[in-house]
Scaffold this motif. Structure first.
Motif, PDB file in Angstrom:
ATOM      1  N   ALA A   1      -0.812   9.638   1.202  1.00  0.00           N
ATOM      2  CA  ALA A   1      -1.235   8.602   1.713  1.00  0.00           C
ATOM      3  C   ALA A   1      -0.419   7.638   2.680  1.00  0.00           C
ATOM      4  CB  ALA A   1      -1.741   7.606   0.162  1.00  0.00           C
ATOM      5  N   TRP A   2      -0.992   6.962   3.512  1.00  0.00           N
ATOM      6  CA  TRP A   2      -0.394   6.240   4.475  1.00  0.00           C
ATOM      7  C   TRP A   2      -0.927   4.806   4.270  1.00  0.00           C
ATOM      8  CZ3 TRP A   2       4.350   6.586   5.781  1.00  0.00           C
ATOM      9  CH2 TRP A   2       4.890   5.745   6.769  1.00  0.00           C
ATOM     10  N   ARG A   3      -0.402   3.726   3.964  1.00  0.00           N
ATOM     11  CA  ARG A   3      -0.889   2.514   3.747  1.00  0.00           C
ATOM     12  C   ARG A   3      -2.336   2.573   3.058  1.00  0.00           C
ATOM     13  NH1 ARG A   3       1.274  -1.638   7.003  1.00  0.00           N
ATOM     14  NH2 ARG A   3       2.757  -0.791   8.618  1.00  0.00           N
ATOM     15  N   GLY A   4      -2.159   3.527   1.878  1.00  0.00           N
ATOM     16  CA  GLY A   4      -3.557   3.621   1.161  1.00  0.00           C
ATOM     17  C   GLY A   4      -4.474   4.262   1.727  1.00  0.00           C
ATOM     18  N   ARG A   5      -4.319   4.997   2.782  1.00  0.00           N
ATOM     19  CA  ARG A   5      -5.295   5.700   3.489  1.00  0.00           C
ATOM     20  C   ARG A   5      -4.988   7.280   3.155  1.00  0.00           C
ATOM     21  NH1 ARG A   5      -4.067   4.234   8.602  1.00  0.00           N
ATOM     22  NH2 ARG A   5      -2.761   6.217   9.033  1.00  0.00           N
TER      23      ARG A   5
ATOM     24  N   ALA B   1       6.290   3.293  13.183  1.00  0.00           N
ATOM     25  CA  ALA B   1       5.908   2.983  14.588  1.00  0.00           C
ATOM     26  C   ALA B   1       4.690   3.388  14.805  1.00  0.00           C
ATOM     27  CB  ALA B   1       6.899   3.380  15.392  1.00  0.00           C
ATOM     28  N   VAL B   2       3.800   4.374  14.403  1.00  0.00           N
ATOM     29  CA  VAL B   2       2.740   4.981  14.888  1.00  0.00           C
ATOM     30  C   VAL B   2       1.674   4.971  13.753  1.00  0.00           C
ATOM     31  CG1 VAL B   2       3.881   6.694  16.416  1.00  0.00           C
ATOM     32  CG2 VAL B   2       3.472   7.319  14.184  1.00  0.00           C
ATOM     33  N   ASP B   3       2.039   4.061  12.792  1.00  0.00           N
ATOM     34  CA  ASP B   3       0.954   3.724  11.798  1.00  0.00           C
ATOM     35  C   ASP B   3       0.600   4.901  11.026  1.00  0.00           C
ATOM     36  OD1 ASP B   3      -0.398   1.962   9.911  1.00  0.00           O
ATOM     37  OD2 ASP B   3      -2.206   2.045  11.153  1.00  0.00           O
ATOM     38  N   GLY B   4       1.524   5.827  10.712  1.00  0.00           N
ATOM     39  CA  GLY B   4       1.067   7.083   9.948  1.00  0.00           C
ATOM     40  C   GLY B   4       0.181   8.243  10.664  1.00  0.00           C
TER      41      GLY B   4
ATOM     42  N   PRO C   1       0.956  -1.256  -0.070  1.00  0.00           N
ATOM     43  CA  PRO C   1      -0.002   0.008   0.017  1.00  0.00           C
ATOM     44  C   PRO C   1       0.908   1.086   0.160  1.00  0.00           C
ATOM     45  CG  PRO C   1      -0.651  -1.553   1.639  1.00  0.00           C
ATOM     46  CD  PRO C   1       0.617  -2.065   1.146  1.00  0.00           C
ATOM     47  N   ALA C   2       0.237   2.513  -0.682  1.00  0.00           N
ATOM     48  CA  ALA C   2       1.094   3.453  -0.776  1.00  0.00           C
ATOM     49  C   ALA C   2       1.421   4.184   0.730  1.00  0.00           C
ATOM     50  CB  ALA C   2       0.278   4.466  -1.509  1.00  0.00           C
ATOM     51  N   ARG C   3       2.569   4.448   0.767  1.00  0.00           N
ATOM     52  CA  ARG C   3       3.060   5.185   1.970  1.00  0.00           C
ATOM     53  C   ARG C   3       4.068   6.508   1.540  1.00  0.00           C
ATOM     54  NH1 ARG C   3       5.324   0.105   4.474  1.00  0.00           N
ATOM     55  NH2 ARG C   3       3.552  -1.029   3.987  1.00  0.00           N
TER      56      ARG C   3
ATOM     57  N   ASP D   1      -0.043  12.595  14.931  1.00  0.00           N
ATOM     58  CA  ASP D   1      -0.160  13.236  16.309  1.00  0.00           C
ATOM     59  C   ASP D   1       0.523  12.159  17.410  1.00  0.00           C
ATOM     60  OD1 ASP D   1      -1.410  15.548  15.826  1.00  0.00           O
ATOM     61  OD2 ASP D   1      -3.404  14.389  15.562  1.00  0.00           O
ATOM     62  N   LEU D   2       0.979  11.005  16.821  1.00  0.00           N
ATOM     63  CA  LEU D   2       1.266  10.070  18.085  1.00  0.00           C
ATOM     64  C   LEU D   2       2.744   9.932  17.970  1.00  0.00           C
ATOM     65  CD1 LEU D   2      -1.275   7.176  17.346  1.00  0.00           C
ATOM     66  CD2 LEU D   2      -1.260   9.063  19.202  1.00  0.00           C
ATOM     67  N   LEU D   3       3.535  10.774  16.880  1.00  0.00           N
ATOM     68  CA  LEU D   3       4.826  10.571  16.926  1.00  0.00           C
ATOM     69  C   LEU D   3       5.736  10.998  18.054  1.00  0.00           C
ATOM     70  CD1 LEU D   3       5.608  12.644  13.569  1.00  0.00           C
ATOM     71  CD2 LEU D   3       5.840  10.252  13.911  1.00  0.00           C
TER      72      LEU D   3
END
Length: 168
Positions: free
Chosen positions: A140-144, A111-114, A68-70, A117-119
């Motif tokens: 996009a992060w994992r297609g999202r 590590a924070v799945d894209g 998936p796109a990242r 705010d959680l970095l």
């Protein structure tokens, strides 16, 4: 004022080139993405270890590629947009792009799945000096689809909060 508009236009062009393939079909673009200049005004070159096609470009998401796109277009701008810089960070299938710390930035984002705010950031003491910087991440992060923007009191607070992601 004119310089700010030129830089903003260049950043938007780079953003259009970095947008995921699902956002708009390639045929809808009036200019091929490889011919769109980056924020620095230059056409990006192929990165190390990438295999160019006959046209000299690297296929972004080749057919059959199950990754998936990242890919994110990152910007940092000063108070009242007095300056702006941007860079494309591509993390799949491997860290790539002109980001100077691509591997570290991709590892933090993975590590924070894209979720920016959680970095975890780089814990460090910062002064109370107010010299605001605004950052954004679009792509996009994992297609999202991802669109994130935040203003920090100064560059130190930016690094303390986001670590290597916006360190370019």
């Amino acid at each position: 004022m004119h310089r700010t508009r030129v830089l903003a236009a260049a950043a938007l062009l780079a953003l259009a080139a970095a947008a995921p393939a699902t956002a708009a079909p390639a045929a809808a673009l009036p200019v091929p993405p490889e011919d769109i200049p980056t924020a620095s005004g230059t056409v990006p070159e192929d990165g190390p270890g990438e295999t160019p096609t006959e046209s000299g470009t690297v296929p972004e998401d080749a057919p059959g590629d199950q990754t998936p796109a990242r890919r994110l277009f990152l910007t940092v701008s000063g108070a009242e947009n007095t300056w702006i810089r941007g860079v494309v960070l591509s993390c799949a299938p491997r860290p790539a792009g002109p980001h100077p710390e691509a591997a570290e930035a991709c590892a933090e984002l993975e590590a924070v799945d894209g979720h920016l705010d959680l970095l975890p950031g780089d814990a460090q003491p910062c002064t109370k000096q107010y010299d605001p910087v605004t950052v954004s991440a679009t792509g996009a992060w994992r297609g999202r689809p991802t669109s994130w923007r935040r203003t920090f009191a100064n560059a130190c607070e930016l690094t303390a909060t986001t670590g290597p992601v916006f360190r370019f």
